[in-house]
Design a protein around this motif. Sequence first.
Motif, PDB file in Angstrom:
ATOM      1  N   ASN A   1      46.146  39.005  45.932  1.00 56.66           N
ATOM      2  CA  ASN A   1      45.504  39.208  44.622  1.00 56.66           C
ATOM      3  C   ASN A   1      44.599  38.028  44.510  1.00 56.66           C
ATOM      4  O   ASN A   1      45.128  36.893  44.636  1.00 56.66           O
ATOM      5  CB  ASN A   1      46.609  39.288  43.364  1.00 56.66           C
ATOM      6  N   LEU A   2      43.396  38.257  43.803  1.00 54.60           N
ATOM      7  CA  LEU A   2      42.435  37.268  43.370  1.00 54.60           C
ATOM      8  C   LEU A   2      42.195  37.038  41.934  1.00 54.60           C
ATOM      9  O   LEU A   2      42.035  38.291  41.440  1.00 54.60           O
ATOM     10  CB  LEU A   2      41.245  37.338  44.219  1.00 54.60           C
ATOM     11  N   TYR A   3      42.281  36.181  41.503  1.00 46.26           N
ATOM     12  CA  TYR A   3      42.126  35.939  39.947  1.00 46.26           C
ATOM     13  C   TYR A   3      40.639  34.882  39.870  1.00 46.26           C
ATOM     14  O   TYR A   3      40.676  33.779  40.600  1.00 46.26           O
ATOM     15  CB  TYR A   3      43.159  35.239  39.320  1.00 46.26           C
ATOM     16  N   VAL A   4      39.712  35.415  38.653  1.00 46.42           N
ATOM     17  CA  VAL A   4      38.772  34.266  38.270  1.00 46.42           C
ATOM     18  C   VAL A   4      39.031  34.265  36.978  1.00 46.42           C
ATOM     19  O   VAL A   4      39.086  35.074  36.082  1.00 46.42           O
ATOM     20  CB  VAL A   4      37.521  34.813  38.602  1.00 46.42           C
ATOM     21  N   ASP A   5      38.984  32.871  36.438  1.00 49.44           N
ATOM     22  CA  ASP A   5      39.152  32.584  35.027  1.00 49.44           C
ATOM     23  C   ASP A   5      40.422  33.414  34.275  1.00 49.44           C
ATOM     24  O   ASP A   5      39.968  33.994  33.233  1.00 49.44           O
ATOM     25  CB  ASP A   5      37.906  32.710  34.123  1.00 49.44           C
ATOM     26  N   GLY A   6      41.225  33.478  34.900  1.00 47.35           N
ATOM     27  CA  GLY A   6      42.498  34.189  34.404  1.00 47.35           C
ATOM     28  C   GLY A   6      42.803  35.612  34.502  1.00 47.35           C
ATOM     29  O   GLY A   6      43.746  36.177  34.032  1.00 47.35           O
ATOM     30  N   GLU A   7      41.746  36.244  35.089  1.00 46.48           N
ATOM     31  CA  GLU A   7      41.573  37.888  35.268  1.00 46.48           C
ATOM     32  C   GLU A   7      41.734  38.217  36.500  1.00 46.48           C
ATOM     33  O   GLU A   7      40.989  37.676  37.433  1.00 46.48           O
ATOM     34  CB  GLU A   7      40.198  38.254  34.646  1.00 46.48           C
TER      35      GLU A   7
END
Length: 266
Positions: free
Chosen positions: A83-89
């Motif tokens: 799973n990948l997240y950017v800025d908490g999303e």
Amino acid sequence: NSRSGSAWIKTTDNNANILAWGKNASKKKWVFRVQNTNGVSGAIRTEVNGGYRVGDTPVNDGLWHHVVFTLENDGSPNTNEINLYVDGELGNGNTNVQNINTQTSGSAIDVHIGKGHGYHFNGEIDEVAVWNKALSADEIKALYNAGAGLAASSDSDNYTSSSNLQGYWNFDAGSGSVLYDHTGKMNHGTINGATWSDDVPITTPSSPRCTDPYAGNYDPDAIIDDGSCTDYPDNGDFSLMFDGDNDWVCLLYTSDAADEGLGVDL
């Protein structure tokens, strides 16, 4: 093994390594980088030799972003479980499925920040951490919402995984050639070529920070909007006149507006 990694990054590059380790052989290597070859150009990507998972959000806009990968080992892990997240999303995109068996012995396990398997980073990196578990979505959100002010070495709010840290480099020495590990495991690094910078992510999200470029107090370096935007153009009292023939106003829909209950039902 289950794992997570996070960093704050700022770059305009679309092909840049953030964090890497492992042998460059089938299933063995582990690379976390910004990519331009599969799916969204400028998105983050985690790859092993023969497979990858790409994110769905570009991060090469020259602004600070909090980027995270997680992997929960179910006994037969593969890249589709990253799973990948950017800025908490959460934001997963393209995937090329490959089993994962990262090498865990020998010199090939050296961890590199800003370099790995032919890729180098151009920009700023801060607050790099690696865990031996998959962080929860709530933990990732807590780390992001705190800006760079929440030390990964201390539990706080919904973040409870400080005891699972395998390496935590907060980049706060400001001088010298050693990048200090703050886990007590003494995984200190030697800086090669990179120079210290005082350009860092916002550390106090509670202070006024506005992310709306139309506002007079817009802060282009802000990463979290705290609702303080003000000083919009005001040249007196006016209204809009509609002539009944295709005159209208389009209000930009955002997920934040939806969360606040803004909407029109017709």
